[in-house]
Design a protein around this motif. Structure first.
Motif, mmCIF file in Angstrom:
data_model
loop_
_atom_site.group_PDB
_atom_site.id
_atom_site.type_symbol
_atom_site.label_atom_id
_atom_site.label_comp_id
_atom_site.label_asym_id
_atom_site.label_seq_id
_atom_site.Cartn_x
_atom_site.Cartn_y
_atom_site.Cartn_z
ATOM 1 N N THR A 173 2.305 10.362 -18.041
ATOM 2 C CA THR A 173 1.587 9.420 -17.186
ATOM 3 C C THR A 173 1.380 9.969 -15.784
ATOM 4 O OG1 THR A 173 2.417 7.553 -18.444
ATOM 5 C CG2 THR A 173 1.640 7.091 -16.208
ATOM 6 N N GLY A 174 2.427 10.501 -15.181
ATOM 7 C CA GLY A 174 2.307 10.958 -13.807
ATOM 8 C C GLY A 174 3.432 11.877 -13.402
ATOM 9 N N ASN A 175 3.215 12.565 -12.301
ATOM 10 C CA ASN A 175 4.219 13.438 -11.697
ATOM 11 C C ASN A 175 4.215 13.234 -10.193
ATOM 12 O OD1 ASN A 175 3.460 15.390 -14.251
ATOM 13 N ND2 ASN A 175 5.549 15.669 -13.560
ATOM 14 N N LEU A 183 0.376 12.403 -8.723
ATOM 15 C CA LEU A 183 -0.764 12.725 -9.579
ATOM 16 C C LEU A 183 -0.537 11.964 -10.879
ATOM 17 C CD1 LEU A 183 -3.370 14.388 -10.101
ATOM 18 C CD2 LEU A 183 -1.889 16.110 -11.147
ATOM 19 N N TYR A 184 -1.527 11.146 -11.264
ATOM 20 C CA TYR A 184 -1.326 10.314 -12.445
ATOM 21 C C TYR A 184 -2.626 10.041 -13.171
ATOM 22 C CZ TYR A 184 -2.999 6.141 -9.891
ATOM 23 O OH TYR A 184 -3.758 5.226 -9.209
ATOM 24 N N ARG A 185 -2.453 9.476 -14.357
ATOM 25 C CA ARG A 185 -3.573 9.068 -15.193
ATOM 26 C C ARG A 185 -3.592 7.539 -15.219
ATOM 27 N NH1 ARG A 185 -6.291 12.882 -17.915
ATOM 28 N NH2 ARG A 185 -5.363 14.959 -17.904
ATOM 29 N N PRO A 186 -4.543 6.922 -14.514
ATOM 30 C CA PRO A 186 -4.596 5.453 -14.471
ATOM 31 C C PRO A 186 -4.650 4.803 -15.854
ATOM 32 C CG PRO A 186 -6.011 6.365 -12.777
ATOM 33 C CD PRO A 186 -5.541 7.525 -13.615
ATOM 34 N N PRO A 230 12.942 3.784 -4.162
ATOM 35 C CA PRO A 230 12.707 2.774 -5.202
ATOM 36 C C PRO A 230 12.779 3.405 -6.601
ATOM 37 C CG PRO A 230 10.624 3.429 -4.222
ATOM 38 C CD PRO A 230 11.712 4.172 -3.481
ATOM 39 N N HIS A 231 13.903 3.241 -7.269
ATOM 40 C CA HIS A 231 14.121 3.920 -8.544
ATOM 41 C C HIS A 231 13.214 3.436 -9.668
ATOM 42 C CE1 HIS A 231 17.258 6.298 -6.897
ATOM 43 N NE2 HIS A 231 17.884 5.224 -6.461
ATOM 44 N N GLU A 232 12.559 2.310 -9.464
ATOM 45 C CA GLU A 232 11.572 1.871 -10.450
ATOM 46 C C GLU A 232 10.378 2.823 -10.504
ATOM 47 O OE1 GLU A 232 10.324 -0.193 -6.619
ATOM 48 O OE2 GLU A 232 12.235 0.226 -7.588
ATOM 49 N N ILE A 233 10.338 3.770 -9.608
ATOM 50 C CA ILE A 233 9.258 4.758 -9.599
ATOM 51 C C ILE A 233 9.180 5.498 -10.943
ATOM 52 C CG2 ILE A 233 10.505 6.780 -8.697
ATOM 53 C CD1 ILE A 233 8.072 7.125 -6.743
ATOM 54 N N GLY A 234 10.290 5.565 -11.652
ATOM 55 C CA GLY A 234 10.282 6.196 -12.971
ATOM 56 C C GLY A 234 9.264 5.566 -13.915
ATOM 57 N N LEU A 235 9.012 4.275 -13.750
ATOM 58 C CA LEU A 235 8.011 3.601 -14.587
ATOM 59 C C LEU A 235 6.611 4.143 -14.314
ATOM 60 C CD1 LEU A 235 9.366 -0.040 -14.212
ATOM 61 C CD2 LEU A 235 9.663 1.495 -16.186
ATOM 62 N N PHE A 236 6.367 4.591 -13.090
ATOM 63 C CA PHE A 236 5.072 5.142 -12.695
ATOM 64 C C PHE A 236 4.899 6.577 -13.211
ATOM 65 C CE2 PHE A 236 5.836 1.664 -9.893
ATOM 66 C CZ PHE A 236 4.587 1.157 -9.557
ATOM 67 N N LEU A 237 5.997 7.161 -13.659
ATOM 68 C CA LEU A 237 5.979 8.533 -14.161
ATOM 69 C C LEU A 237 6.007 8.592 -15.687
ATOM 70 C CD1 LEU A 237 8.538 9.969 -11.585
ATOM 71 C CD2 LEU A 237 6.032 9.984 -11.448
#
Length: 184
Positions: free
Chosen positions: A19-21, A65-68, A112-119
Motif C-alpha cells: 500500500t505505501g512506504n 509514497l502510496y497507492r490510494p 502515531p503508531h496507527e501509521i502502520g495501517l497506512f503502510l
C-alpha cells in the motif's frame, strides 16, 4: 530527493505489492521539497501512486509514497476501520484520513503508531504494537508481528526480493518511470 532513495525505500509500493512506504530525506527548503514532490508526482499519479510530504522540520522531510486505491481497499476492512475510529479517523474517507495523519504527525510529539495501517500492515499487528509496544511480538521484519507469523515472514521475503530486484534494475539504468507499475 533522488530516484535512488525512492527505489531503495519504496520498491514494494512502486511494484504494486504494498500500500505505501515512508522514508525521510534531507531537503534544504520547503520550496525545494514541494518542487521535488510535484516533479515525482507527474510520473507517479498517472500510474496510480501519490507522493506527499507528511512532515518537514530541521531540513528533513518525512515522505509518504502510496497507492490510494490500495489504501481504500485496506480501509474497507472492518478491523482497520475500528482501529482508525479509536484515533478519530474518518475511515470511510481515506483522503481525509491522510489529512488527519498529517495533522497528528505535526501536532503531537508521540509517533502515531496507527501509521502502520497506512503502510498496509495487518490491523492485528498494528493493534498489537499499540497495545503491547515491542513486547511479546512473534517476530519482527518490516513491522512487529503479533498475528499470523507465517504469512508475515512470507511477505517480508517478498518485499526483500522486490527491493533487491528493483535496486538491481535501477542500477542497470531502468528509470523510476519504468519501475513504477501502473495500476488503477
Amino acid at each position: 530527493m533522488s530516484e535512488e532513495m525512492i527505489v531503495e525505500n519504496c520498491s514494494p509500493t512502486l511494484a504494486g505489492i504494498k500500500t505505501g512506504n515512508l522514508f525521510t530525506c534531507s531537503c534544504e527548503t520547503q520550496e525545494e521539497l514541494r518542487r521535488d514532490v510535484r516533479a515525482f508526482n507527474k510520473t507517479f499519479v498517472p500510474k496510480g501512486l501519490r507522493m506527499i510530504p507528511l512532515r518537514y522540520e530541521n531540513k528533513r522531510a518525512m515522505i509518504y509514497l502510496y497507492r490510494p486505491s490500495r489504501l481504500r481497499e485496506d480501509f474497507a476492512n472492518g478491523d482497520t476501520r475500528e482501529l482508525l475510529a479509536q484515533f478519530h479517523y474518518p475511515a470511510a474517507n481515506p483522503d481525509q484520513c491522510v489529512v488527519r495523519l498529517i495533522r497528528r504527525l505535526r501536532k503531537f510529539e508521540e509517533f502515531p503508531h496507527e501509521i502502520g495501517l497506512f503502510l498496509g500492515y495487518p490491523p492485528e499487528d498494528v493493534r498489537g504494537f499499540i497495545e503491547q509496544g515491542a513486547n511479546r511480538c512473534k517476530c519482527a521484519g518490516f513491522w512487529k508481528v503479533y498475528g499470523d507469523e507465517e504469512k508475515a515472514r512470507k511477505t517480508f521475503e517478498t518485499y526483500r526480493r522486490c527491493m533487491s530486484d528493483y535496486m538491481n534494475q535501477w542500477e542497470k539504468g531502468l528509470s523510476i518511470d519504468r519501475l513504477a507499475v501502473a495500476m488503477a
